[in-house]
Design a protein around this motif. Structure first.
Motif, PDB file in Angstrom:
ATOM      1  N   VAL A 197       0.838  -1.202   0.000  1.00 22.91           N
ATOM      2  CA  VAL A 197       0.000   0.000   0.000  1.00 22.91           C
ATOM      3  C   VAL A 197       0.870   1.248   0.000  1.00 22.91           C
ATOM      4  O   VAL A 197       0.616   2.200  -0.755  1.00 22.91           O
ATOM      5  CB  VAL A 197      -0.967  -0.008   1.209  1.00 22.91           C
ATOM      6  CG1 VAL A 197      -1.609   1.353   1.412  1.00 22.91           C
ATOM      7  CG2 VAL A 197      -2.027  -1.066   1.032  1.00 22.91           C
ATOM      8  N   ILE A 198       1.905   1.272   0.825  1.00 20.62           N
ATOM      9  CA  ILE A 198       2.778   2.444   0.890  1.00 20.62           C
ATOM     10  C   ILE A 198       3.490   2.654  -0.442  1.00 20.62           C
ATOM     11  O   ILE A 198       3.578   3.779  -0.947  1.00 20.62           O
ATOM     12  CB  ILE A 198       3.764   2.325   2.061  1.00 20.62           C
ATOM     13  CG1 ILE A 198       3.006   2.464   3.383  1.00 20.62           C
ATOM     14  CG2 ILE A 198       4.864   3.368   1.966  1.00 20.62           C
ATOM     15  CD1 ILE A 198       3.828   2.188   4.616  1.00 20.62           C
ATOM     16  N   PHE A 199       3.987   1.579  -1.049  1.00 15.46           N
ATOM     17  CA  PHE A 199       4.645   1.705  -2.355  1.00 15.46           C
ATOM     18  C   PHE A 199       3.661   2.180  -3.421  1.00 15.46           C
ATOM     19  O   PHE A 199       3.991   3.013  -4.257  1.00 15.46           O
ATOM     20  CB  PHE A 199       5.298   0.394  -2.773  1.00 15.46           C
ATOM     21  CG  PHE A 199       6.716   0.261  -2.333  1.00 15.46           C
ATOM     22  CD1 PHE A 199       7.744   0.814  -3.078  1.00 15.46           C
ATOM     23  CD2 PHE A 199       7.025  -0.401  -1.160  1.00 15.46           C
ATOM     24  CE1 PHE A 199       9.067   0.703  -2.670  1.00 15.46           C
ATOM     25  CE2 PHE A 199       8.337  -0.513  -0.745  1.00 15.46           C
ATOM     26  CZ  PHE A 199       9.357   0.040  -1.501  1.00 15.46           C
ATOM     27  N   LEU A 200       2.442   1.667  -3.388  1.00 19.64           N
ATOM     28  CA  LEU A 200       1.432   2.095  -4.356  1.00 19.64           C
ATOM     29  C   LEU A 200       1.104   3.576  -4.184  1.00 19.64           C
ATOM     30  O   LEU A 200       1.017   4.319  -5.166  1.00 19.64           O
ATOM     31  CB  LEU A 200       0.168   1.239  -4.218  1.00 19.64           C
ATOM     32  CG  LEU A 200      -0.951   1.518  -5.199  1.00 19.64           C
ATOM     33  CD1 LEU A 200      -0.482   1.220  -6.623  1.00 19.64           C
ATOM     34  CD2 LEU A 200      -2.168   0.668  -4.873  1.00 19.64           C
ATOM     35  N   LEU A 201       0.936   4.000  -2.931  1.00 18.17           N
ATOM     36  CA  LEU A 201       0.662   5.417  -2.682  1.00 18.17           C
ATOM     37  C   LEU A 201       1.834   6.295  -3.141  1.00 18.17           C
ATOM     38  O   LEU A 201       1.620   7.347  -3.737  1.00 18.17           O
ATOM     39  CB  LEU A 201       0.388   5.654  -1.199  1.00 18.17           C
ATOM     40  CG  LEU A 201      -0.953   5.165  -0.680  1.00 18.17           C
ATOM     41  CD1 LEU A 201      -1.025   5.312   0.833  1.00 18.17           C
ATOM     42  CD2 LEU A 201      -2.094   5.918  -1.343  1.00 18.17           C
ATOM     43  N   ALA A 202       3.047   5.859  -2.867  1.00 21.44           N
ATOM     44  CA  ALA A 202       4.217   6.627  -3.299  1.00 21.44           C
ATOM     45  C   ALA A 202       4.291   6.690  -4.822  1.00 21.44           C
ATOM     46  O   ALA A 202       4.623   7.736  -5.389  1.00 21.44           O
ATOM     47  CB  ALA A 202       5.490   6.012  -2.729  1.00 21.44           C
ATOM     48  N   LEU A 203       3.961   5.595  -5.485  1.00 21.59           N
ATOM     49  CA  LEU A 203       3.977   5.567  -6.937  1.00 21.59           C
ATOM     50  C   LEU A 203       2.930   6.520  -7.514  1.00 21.59           C
ATOM     51  O   LEU A 203       3.220   7.291  -8.441  1.00 21.59           O
ATOM     52  CB  LEU A 203       3.728   4.145  -7.438  1.00 21.59           C
ATOM     53  CG  LEU A 203       3.824   3.911  -8.933  1.00 21.59           C
ATOM     54  CD1 LEU A 203       5.232   4.196  -9.424  1.00 21.59           C
ATOM     55  CD2 LEU A 203       3.435   2.491  -9.260  1.00 21.59           C
ATOM     56  N   VAL A 204       1.734   6.509  -6.947  1.00 18.45           N
ATOM     57  CA  VAL A 204       0.662   7.395  -7.431  1.00 18.45           C
ATOM     58  C   VAL A 204       1.032   8.856  -7.196  1.00 18.45           C
ATOM     59  O   VAL A 204       0.929   9.689  -8.100  1.00 18.45           O
ATOM     60  CB  VAL A 204      -0.685   7.041  -6.757  1.00 18.45           C
ATOM     61  CG1 VAL A 204      -1.729   8.108  -7.005  1.00 18.45           C
ATOM     62  CG2 VAL A 204      -1.178   5.687  -7.244  1.00 18.45           C
ATOM     63  N   VAL A 205       1.473   9.175  -5.982  1.00 19.25           N
ATOM     64  CA  VAL A 205       1.844  10.562  -5.678  1.00 19.25           C
ATOM     65  C   VAL A 205       3.026  11.001  -6.537  1.00 19.25           C
ATOM     66  O   VAL A 205       3.033  12.114  -7.073  1.00 19.25           O
ATOM     67  CB  VAL A 205       2.151  10.722  -4.171  1.00 19.25           C
ATOM     68  CG1 VAL A 205       2.775  12.078  -3.878  1.00 19.25           C
ATOM     69  CG2 VAL A 205       0.888  10.536  -3.348  1.00 19.25           C
ATOM     70  N   GLY A 206       4.016  10.143  -6.699  1.00 22.48           N
ATOM     71  CA  GLY A 206       5.163  10.476  -7.545  1.00 22.48           C
ATOM     72  C   GLY A 206       4.775  10.704  -8.991  1.00 22.48           C
ATOM     73  O   GLY A 206       5.275  11.619  -9.643  1.00 22.48           O
ATOM     74  N   THR A 207       3.866   9.886  -9.490  1.00 26.25           N
ATOM     75  CA  THR A 207       3.403  10.036 -10.876  1.00 26.25           C
ATOM     76  C   THR A 207       2.635  11.343 -11.049  1.00 26.25           C
ATOM     77  O   THR A 207       2.849  12.071 -12.031  1.00 26.25           O
ATOM     78  CB  THR A 207       2.518   8.837 -11.276  1.00 26.25           C
ATOM     79  OG1 THR A 207       3.287   7.642 -11.142  1.00 26.25           O
ATOM     80  CG2 THR A 207       2.018   8.975 -12.698  1.00 26.25           C
ATOM     81  N   VAL A 208       1.766  11.653 -10.107  1.00 26.27           N
ATOM     82  CA  VAL A 208       1.001  12.906 -10.187  1.00 26.27           C
ATOM     83  C   VAL A 208       1.941  14.108 -10.117  1.00 26.27           C
ATOM     84  O   VAL A 208       1.829  15.041 -10.920  1.00 26.27           O
ATOM     85  CB  VAL A 208      -0.071  12.967  -9.067  1.00 26.27           C
ATOM     86  CG1 VAL A 208      -0.662  14.360  -8.950  1.00 26.27           C
ATOM     87  CG2 VAL A 208      -1.160  11.947  -9.328  1.00 26.27           C
ATOM     88  N   MET A 209       2.873  14.087  -9.170  1.00 31.65           N
ATOM     89  CA  MET A 209       3.792  15.211  -9.036  1.00 31.65           C
ATOM     90  C   MET A 209       4.708  15.326 -10.259  1.00 31.65           C
ATOM     91  O   MET A 209       4.984  16.437 -10.714  1.00 31.65           O
ATOM     92  CB  MET A 209       4.629  15.064  -7.759  1.00 31.65           C
ATOM     93  CG  MET A 209       3.801  15.126  -6.490  1.00 31.65           C
ATOM     94  SD  MET A 209       2.785  16.605  -6.368  1.00 31.65           S
ATOM     95  CE  MET A 209       4.033  17.826  -6.086  1.00 31.65           C
ATOM     96  N   GLY A 210       5.181  14.209 -10.791  1.00 28.28           N
ATOM     97  CA  GLY A 210       6.007  14.248 -11.993  1.00 28.28           C
ATOM     98  C   GLY A 210       5.240  14.779 -13.188  1.00 28.28           C
ATOM     99  O   GLY A 210       5.782  15.546 -13.990  1.00 28.28           O
ATOM    100  N   SER A 211       3.986  14.390 -13.302  1.00 32.22           N
ATOM    101  CA  SER A 211       3.148  14.889 -14.402  1.00 32.22           C
ATOM    102  C   SER A 211       2.923  16.391 -14.278  1.00 32.22           C
ATOM    103  O   SER A 211       2.991  17.123 -15.274  1.00 32.22           O
ATOM    104  CB  SER A 211       1.804  14.162 -14.424  1.00 32.22           C
ATOM    105  OG  SER A 211       1.991  12.791 -14.641  1.00 32.22           O
ATOM    106  N   LEU A 212       2.647  16.851 -13.075  1.00 36.90           N
ATOM    107  CA  LEU A 212       2.465  18.290 -12.862  1.00 36.90           C
ATOM    108  C   LEU A 212       3.741  19.060 -13.186  1.00 36.90           C
ATOM    109  O   LEU A 212       3.695  20.110 -13.827  1.00 36.90           O
ATOM    110  CB  LEU A 212       2.034  18.567 -11.424  1.00 36.90           C
ATOM    111  CG  LEU A 212       0.598  18.222 -11.072  1.00 36.90           C
ATOM    112  CD1 LEU A 212       0.357  18.413  -9.583  1.00 36.90           C
ATOM    113  CD2 LEU A 212      -0.366  19.076 -11.882  1.00 36.90           C
TER     114      LEU A 212
END
Length: 111
Positions: free
Chosen positions: A80-95
């Protein structure tokens, strides 16, 4: 991103191990509540994917020992923590990409 996810999951697991050890040595209502709150994240995640009920049944029927449930909860928490980090990282990288692209197109000049 991966380093932060690993650090967070290791910290979460370390806190869980310390709480469980302390609960066995010094049983108290506070430590019981803390243990339950730490278990709520993986329990909710397993419930979401439909795996909590079979796990609960297997535990109460004696097919899985307590350390097996703890291991499953630990692995679920890490996932769960890795998935959350992946989602947040992807959103921040996209922004970051979209902002940088806008700055290149517009020249970065204000009105």
């Amino acid at each position: 991103m991966w380093g932060n996810a690993f650090l967070l999951s290791a910290l979460y697991l370390l806190v869980g191990v310390v709480v469980e050890g302390a609960l066995r040595l010094f049983p108290s209502k506070f430590l019981q509540r803390l243990s339950l709150s730490l278990d709520s994240l993986p329990a909710r995640a397993l419930e979401l994917v439909g795996a909590m009920e079979p796990l609960r049944t297997a535990f109460f029927n004696g097919r899985i020992p307590e350390y097996g449930v703890r291991l499953i909860f630990g692995l679920t928490t890490v996932a769960v923590i890795f998935l959350l980090a992946l989602v947040v990282g992807t959103v921040m990288g996209s922004l970051r990409y979209l902002i940088a692209r806008g700055m290149r197109r517009g020249g970065g000049n204000g009105p």
